[in-house]
Design an enzyme around this catalytic site. Sequence first.
Site, short mmCIF file in Angstrom:
data_model
loop_
_atom_site.label_atom_id
_atom_site.label_comp_id
_atom_site.label_asym_id
_atom_site.label_seq_id
_atom_site.Cartn_x
_atom_site.Cartn_y
_atom_site.Cartn_z
N ILE A 39 0.84 -1.20 0.00
CA ILE A 39 0.00 0.00 0.00
C ILE A 39 0.87 1.25 0.00
N ASP A 61 11.91 2.57 5.30
CA ASP A 61 11.44 1.19 5.21
C ASP A 61 12.59 0.26 5.57
N ASP A 79 14.82 0.81 10.47
CA ASP A 79 13.72 0.23 11.24
C ASP A 79 12.90 1.34 11.89
N ALA A 95 4.52 -1.81 8.98
CA ALA A 95 3.99 -2.81 9.91
C ALA A 95 4.32 -4.19 9.37
N THR A 154 -6.19 -0.99 10.37
CA THR A 154 -6.97 -2.03 9.69
C THR A 154 -8.32 -2.24 10.36
N ASP A 155 -9.28 -2.74 9.58
CA ASP A 155 -10.58 -3.09 10.17
C ASP A 155 -10.49 -4.31 11.08
N GLU A 156 -9.35 -5.04 11.00
CA GLU A 156 -9.24 -6.26 11.82
C GLU A 156 -9.21 -5.96 13.31
N TYR A 215 -1.59 -10.32 14.96
CA TYR A 215 -1.48 -9.16 14.07
C TYR A 215 -2.47 -8.08 14.48
N LYS A 226 -1.99 -4.19 16.01
CA LYS A 226 -2.51 -2.99 15.32
C LYS A 226 -3.45 -2.25 16.27
N ILE A 261 -5.31 -12.86 -2.90
CA ILE A 261 -5.54 -12.66 -4.34
C ILE A 261 -4.25 -12.88 -5.16
N ARG A 305 -1.68 -14.54 -4.32
CA ARG A 305 -1.23 -15.94 -4.20
C ARG A 305 -1.94 -16.81 -5.24
N GLN A 306 -3.23 -16.62 -5.39
CA GLN A 306 -3.97 -17.48 -6.33
C GLN A 306 -3.58 -17.15 -7.78
N ASN A 320 -14.76 -15.79 0.13
CA ASN A 320 -13.50 -16.21 -0.49
C ASN A 320 -13.72 -17.19 -1.63
P1 NAD Z 1 3.14 -4.92 3.45
O1 NAD Z 1 3.45 -6.09 4.34
O2 NAD Z 1 2.98 -5.15 1.99
O3 NAD Z 1 4.25 -3.80 3.63
C1 NAD Z 1 4.75 -3.44 4.89
C2 NAD Z 1 5.99 -2.59 4.68
O4 NAD Z 1 6.47 -2.20 5.99
C3 NAD Z 1 7.13 -3.33 3.98
O5 NAD Z 1 7.74 -2.51 3.02
C4 NAD Z 1 8.11 -3.64 5.12
O6 NAD Z 1 9.45 -3.71 4.68
C5 NAD Z 1 7.87 -2.46 6.04
N1 NAD Z 1 8.23 -2.78 7.44
C6 NAD Z 1 7.86 -3.86 8.16
N2 NAD Z 1 8.40 -3.80 9.39
C7 NAD Z 1 9.14 -2.65 9.43
C8 NAD Z 1 9.94 -2.03 10.41
N3 NAD Z 1 10.12 -2.58 11.62
N4 NAD Z 1 10.53 -0.86 10.11
C9 NAD Z 1 10.34 -0.26 8.89
N5 NAD Z 1 9.61 -0.82 7.91
C10 NAD Z 1 9.02 -2.00 8.18
O7 NAD Z 1 1.85 -4.26 4.08
P2 NAD Z 1 0.63 -3.46 3.39
O8 NAD Z 1 -0.40 -4.44 3.02
O9 NAD Z 1 1.18 -2.51 2.42
O10 NAD Z 1 0.08 -2.67 4.66
C11 NAD Z 1 0.54 -1.35 4.97
C12 NAD Z 1 -0.23 -0.83 6.16
O11 NAD Z 1 -1.63 -0.83 5.87
C13 NAD Z 1 -0.06 -1.65 7.43
O12 NAD Z 1 0.00 -0.79 8.54
C14 NAD Z 1 -1.33 -2.51 7.48
O13 NAD Z 1 -1.67 -2.85 8.80
C15 NAD Z 1 -2.34 -1.55 6.87
N6 NAD Z 1 -3.50 -2.17 6.21
C16 NAD Z 1 -3.33 -3.12 5.25
C17 NAD Z 1 -4.45 -3.62 4.58
C18 NAD Z 1 -4.33 -4.65 3.48
O14 NAD Z 1 -5.35 -5.14 2.99
N7 NAD Z 1 -3.15 -5.01 3.02
C19 NAD Z 1 -5.73 -3.17 4.93
C20 NAD Z 1 -5.86 -2.19 5.93
C21 NAD Z 1 -4.73 -1.70 6.55
O1 DAU Z 2 -8.87 -6.43 6.54
C1 DAU Z 2 -7.63 -5.81 6.35
C2 DAU Z 2 -6.53 -6.84 6.42
O2 DAU Z 2 -6.59 -7.59 5.21
C3 DAU Z 2 -5.15 -6.23 6.60
O3 DAU Z 2 -5.09 -5.59 7.85
C4 DAU Z 2 -4.06 -7.32 6.54
O4 DAU Z 2 -2.79 -6.74 6.63
C5 DAU Z 2 -4.21 -8.04 5.22
O5 DAU Z 2 -3.26 -9.11 5.16
C6 DAU Z 2 -5.62 -8.60 5.08
O6 DAU Z 2 -5.86 -9.65 6.05
P1 DAU Z 2 -6.61 -11.01 5.67
O7 DAU Z 2 -6.18 -12.04 6.64
O8 DAU Z 2 -8.05 -10.80 5.47
O9 DAU Z 2 -5.94 -11.25 4.19
P2 DAU Z 2 -5.32 -12.54 3.47
O10 DAU Z 2 -4.98 -12.08 2.08
O11 DAU Z 2 -4.28 -13.21 4.25
O12 DAU Z 2 -6.58 -13.51 3.39
C7 DAU Z 2 -7.82 -13.10 2.83
C8 DAU Z 2 -8.81 -14.24 3.05
O13 DAU Z 2 -8.45 -15.36 2.21
C9 DAU Z 2 -8.84 -14.78 4.47
O14 DAU Z 2 -10.17 -15.14 4.80
C10 DAU Z 2 -7.95 -16.03 4.41
C11 DAU Z 2 -8.18 -16.52 3.00
N1 DAU Z 2 -7.04 -17.21 2.33
C12 DAU Z 2 -5.81 -16.62 2.37
C13 DAU Z 2 -4.74 -17.18 1.72
C14 DAU Z 2 -3.37 -16.56 1.77
C15 DAU Z 2 -7.26 -18.37 1.58
O15 DAU Z 2 -8.38 -18.90 1.52
N2 DAU Z 2 -6.20 -18.93 0.91
C16 DAU Z 2 -4.95 -18.38 0.95
O16 DAU Z 2 -4.03 -18.94 0.31
#
Ligand code: NAD
Ligand code: DAU
Length: 331
Positions: A12, A33, A57, A79, A120-122, A147, A151, A188, A190-191, A246
Amino acid sequence: MRLLVTGGAGFIGANFVHAVVREHPEATVTVLDALTYAGSAEALDPVADDITLVRGDVSDTELVNALVSESDAVAHFAAETHVDNALADPEPFLRANVIGTFAVLEAVRRHGVRLHHVSTDEVYGDLPLDDGSRFTEATPYNPSSPYSATKAAADMLVRAWVRSYGVRATISNCSNNYGPYQHVEKFIPRQITNVLSGRRPKLYGTGANVRDWIHVDDHNRAVWLILERGTIGRTYLIGANGERDNLSVMRTLLRLMGRDPDDFDHVTDRVGHDLRYAIDPSLLHDELHWAPKHTDFESGLEETIDWYRSNESWWRPLKDGVEANYAERGQ
Ligand code: NAD
Ligand code: DAU
């Protein structure tokens, strides 16, 4: 504006940096980063001449203090983010998510710098599958995994620093993002990359769990708006009415990739697997007039598939290691 973006080499954060460089050329961007397994300097290659990338860090108080002292605002994305990794080994999540946010808060407090904390909404836990309820800013925190617990802890620190020290901070809690540069450990990508690399896609359990999908660019437009015009101390929920189970997402991906929609494996379910997330984004609509632009999920998925097809050199080096980890966990 001198903007410090923590975690700007992640999924993101990198998309956020691209958007800022494209749409707000008046901003000067520095990325902090750690380039963990989830970070990718290559994700910033297209904007490498327009930004400064500092490898470090976010829990390194001296470094964070120095970078914040030269900034007008911080967008804090850094994060550890993958639930399955947190279940296997929570320690890095405590350090990055809790201590890292503490370091950012102390630095912005000392220098009077504006902060937007990305969450995150989690943190709200999960919702029953079929009752139509949604998370709002008033939903009590109830995190399920290491996780989401870290958060939630970070969000609480931000709220306390606003109240006790007058730190100028906002928080956003967003639902599941999809789009370019997402790590191949996530559902997404991964698949998609399983199909592209000749593996069978993997669905946890029955696939009944529901996620509320939003395109990463819609998330990031909301983050920018909140940073610019959000009310200090306020929490904003970001979501795009994208609820899908899913199994449906899996079948759609397979169809879009020209495969039999049932050509996947059911694998061991995630422990404590959250059932459903759903966001009520009314405050963001009403106060900041934000609305998602990517409202057709299927065409968003098509674009995302195309991106992974065209950028194999970005994801291919990560793929075997990720799948080896999953195989060890029976997933
Ligand atoms: P990501 O795992 O793809 O990227 C995380 C980044 O943070 C990486 O570049 C990593 O190198 C860096 N990082 C990790 N630990 C660190 C540290 N100790 N010091 C400095 N950098 C560090 O994550 P993302 O999916 O891009 O998520 C970014 C933010 O958005 C997070 O705070 C996450 O909780 C939040 N978020 C993610 C989602 C989602 O669907 N992916 C949804 C809602 C909120
Ligand atoms: O809701 C926001 C969150 O969304 C963020 O805070 C997290 O950082 C982000 O990783 C994501 O969390 P989820 O656990 O929802 O995402 P993930 O992509 O790991 O999984 C999405 C859904 O798919 C979950 O119900 C688990 C399922 N899953 C995941 C993987 C990797 C599968 O069924 N197969 C898989 O291989």
